[in-house]
Design a protein around this motif. Structure first.
Motif, PDB file in Angstrom:
ATOM      1  N   UNK A   1      30.525  35.074   1.693  1.00 24.57           N
ATOM      2  CA  UNK A   1      29.056  35.075   1.771  1.00 24.57           C
ATOM      3  C   UNK A   1      28.617  35.394   3.202  1.00 24.57           C
ATOM      4  N   UNK A   2      29.248  34.720   4.178  1.00 18.39           N
ATOM      5  CA  UNK A   2      28.889  34.967   5.586  1.00 18.39           C
ATOM      6  C   UNK A   2      29.162  36.427   5.968  1.00 18.39           C
ATOM      7  N   UNK A   3      30.319  36.924   5.588  1.00 16.04           N
ATOM      8  CA  UNK A   3      30.691  38.296   5.975  1.00 16.04           C
ATOM      9  C   UNK A   3      29.743  39.307   5.325  1.00 16.04           C
TER      10      UNK A   3
ATOM     11  N   UNK B   1      30.664  36.556  -9.144  1.00 17.67           N
ATOM     12  CA  UNK B   1      29.873  37.566  -9.862  1.00 17.67           C
ATOM     13  C   UNK B   1      28.431  37.589  -9.386  1.00 17.67           C
ATOM     14  N   UNK B   2      27.869  36.390  -9.204  1.00 12.16           N
ATOM     15  CA  UNK B   2      26.484  36.307  -8.723  1.00 12.16           C
ATOM     16  C   UNK B   2      26.366  37.011  -7.369  1.00 12.16           C
ATOM     17  N   UNK B   3      27.320  36.730  -6.476  1.00 10.76           N
ATOM     18  CA  UNK B   3      27.284  37.341  -5.147  1.00 10.76           C
ATOM     19  C   UNK B   3      27.362  38.866  -5.257  1.00 10.76           C
ATOM     20  N   UNK B   4      28.252  39.349  -6.072  1.00 12.32           N
ATOM     21  CA  UNK B   4      28.385  40.801  -6.210  1.00 12.32           C
ATOM     22  C   UNK B   4      27.118  41.434  -6.754  1.00 12.32           C
ATOM     23  N   UNK B   5      26.499  40.762  -7.708  1.00 17.02           N
ATOM     24  CA  UNK B   5      25.245  41.305  -8.249  1.00 17.02           C
ATOM     25  C   UNK B   5      24.149  41.295  -7.188  1.00 17.02           C
ATOM     26  N   UNK B   6      24.112  40.246  -6.393  1.00 15.65           N
ATOM     27  CA  UNK B   6      23.114  40.191  -5.303  1.00 15.65           C
ATOM     28  C   UNK B   6      23.337  41.327  -4.315  1.00 15.65           C
TER      29      UNK B   6
END
Ligand code: 5AD
Ligand code: FES
Length: 353
Positions: A36-38, A6-11
Motif C-alpha cells: 500500500x505504501x509503495x 484485490x481491492x488495492x489492485x482495483x483502486x
C-alpha cells in the motif's frame, strides 16, 4: 489472492471501493501494508514528481470562540494565554517565508470573533503586494459574503477540515457548530473559485475502521485540491484528555496512502501532527503519498501558545530553524523543494471537478 489485495489492485486501476472493502484494506498487515505504501509513493511520484512544495504556516491568533472537544485552544481552556499577532508581525513573517523558499503562506487562527473580513482582506492585499506568494487562509467557518471579500482581496486557497463524516460525532464534538454549515462553507469556497482543502482527524474517539473508510471516501467525493489529515492526539486540557491513540500506528499512514491512491492529483501535506505521533512521522508520510510540507514560520514567542495537541514539534524553534531543518529533511529523502506557488493540478491535468 485475498480480497484486500484485490481491492488495492482495483483502486490502482481507478475504481473506488465501498466502505466495507476499504475498511478491509485498512486492516492490512505485513507485506500488504508495504505494498500500500509503495503504491501510494509511486502514484505521488507519477503525478507530482519529486518536488515537495513548502507552505509556510503562520499561526497568527490563538483566540477562539469555540469549544471543540479535541482542541487545546478551545475557549474553555483557561490555561492558554491568548495572543493576536499584529498586521506588521504577520507581514514580516510572510516575507521571511518567501526568503526561506516557501511558495505559499498559510494564515491560520482560532475562530477569532474579532477577526473581521475587512481587516483580513487588507492584510491579504498587503502580503500579495509585498511577496506575490500564494495565500491560503484557515480561519474557520465564514459567511459567503466574507469569503467573497477575501477572494476579491487575493486569497487563493482555503483550508477547512470536515473533521469526521459522522454527523452524530461531529455534533457531539462541536457544541458551537453544525456539520451542514461546514459543508455549506466548503461548497461556497468551491463556487467562489477557491482552491479548497479539507480533511479529517484520523482515529477520533469511538470511530470504527468503517467510519475511517467513510471519511476517506467522503474526502475523495469532495474532489479536493488539497487533503489535510493527521492523527487525533489527546490534549490533556480537553474533554478528550484520556482518549487513546489507535494501537496499530500503521493505520494512520495507511489512511494517507489510500487518500493518495484515490486522489492522485490532490496536494497532500505531511501534517505536523505526524511529527507529534513519532519523531520522523512527517518524513514517513512524505514516502507514503504526501507531497507537501508546511514549515512553521510563526515567531518563536507565540509557538508554545498554539498547541492544538500535545508534543507539537518545533515549539522551541524560530522560523529560521524550521527553514534549515526542512531543507535537510527533503535532501535526506532525495527529493527537492518545489518552485513557484504549487497551485492545484486538478484542473490543469484535465481531471476536472
Ligand atoms: N489532535 C489532532 N489534530 C487536531 N486538530 C485540532 N485539535 C487536534 C488534536 N487534538 C486539527 C483539527 C483542525 C486542525 C487545524 O487541527 O483537524 O481542523
Ligand atoms: Fe521545525 Fe524541523 S520543521 S524544526
Amino acid at each position: 489472492m485475498t480480497a484486500a489485495y484485490e481491492t488495492l489492485n482495483r483502486m490502482l486501476a481507478g475504481s473506488i471501493p465501498d466502505a466495507v472493502e476499504l475498511a478491509g484494506l485498512l486492516k492490512a498487515q505485513g507485506k500488504l501494508t508495504e505494498r500500500i505504501y509503495a503504491s501510494a509513493d509511486r502514484t505521488r511520484a507519477e503525478k507530482h514528481g519529486s518536488a515537495i512544495h513548502l507552505r509556510g504556516i503562520i499561526e497568527f491568533s490563538n483566540v477562539c470562540k469555540n469549544n471543540c472537544w479535541y482542541c487545546g485552544i478551545r475557549c474553555g481552556n483557561s490555561k492558554v494565554k491568548r495572543y493576536r499577532m499584529s498586521a506588521d508581525e504577520i507581514a514580516a513573517s510572510a516575507r521571511n517565508a518567501l526568503e526561506w523558499g516557501c511558495g505559499t503562506v498559510v494564515l491560520q487562527s482560532g475562530d477569532d470573533p474579532l477577526l473581521n473580513a475587512g481587516e483580513l482582506a487588507a492584510l491579504l492585499r498587503r502580503i500579495k503586494l509585498e511577496t506575490g506568494m500564494a495565500i491560503t487562509l484557515s480561519v474557520g467557518v465564514r459567511t459567503r459574503p466574507e469569503l467573497e471579500a477575501l477572494k476579491e482581496a487575493g486569497c487563493d486557497r482555503y483550508l477547512l477540515r470536515f473533521e469526521t463524516t459522522s454527523n452524530a460525532l461531529f455534533t457531539a464534538m462541536h457544541p458551537d457548530e453544525s456539520f451542514e454549515d461546514r459543508i455549506r462553507c466548503l461548497n461556497d469556497l468551491r463556487a467562489l473559485g477557491y482552491q479548497v482543502g479539507s480533511g479529517f482527524m484520523i482515529g477520533l474517539p469511538g470511530v470504527t475502521l468503517e467510519m475511517i473508510a467513510n471519511d476517506i471516501l467522503f474526502a475523495t467525493k469532495l474532489r479536493l485540491d488539497m487533503i489535510g489529515c493527521g492523527p487525533f492526539l489527546p490534549h490533556p486540557d480537553t474533554p478528550f484528555a484520556d482518549k487513546p491513540l489507535i494501537e496499530d500506528r500503521s493505520l494512520y499512514y495507511k489512511a494517507i496512502a489510500m487518500l493518495r491512491i484515490l486522489n492522485p492529483y490532490a496536494h497532500i501535506p505531511a501534517t505536523t501532527a505526524f511529527d507529534a505521533l513519532e519523531p520522523n512521522g512527517r518524513n514517513l508520510v512524505l514516502c507514503r503519498g504526501a507531497n507537501v510540507f508546511m514549515p512553521n514560520i510563526t515567531p518563536g514567542k507565540y509557538r508554545r501558545l498554539y498547541q492544538l495537541y500535545p508534543n507539537k514539534p518545533c515549539v522551541d524553534e524560530e522560523g529560521s530553524a524550521c527553514a534549515v531543518c526542512v531543507r535537510g529533511r527533503i535532501a535526506g529523502l532525495d527529493r527537492e523543494i518545489g518552485s513557484g506557488p504549487g497551485h492545484s493540478i486538478l484542473k490543469a491535468e484535465g481531471d476536472t471537478i
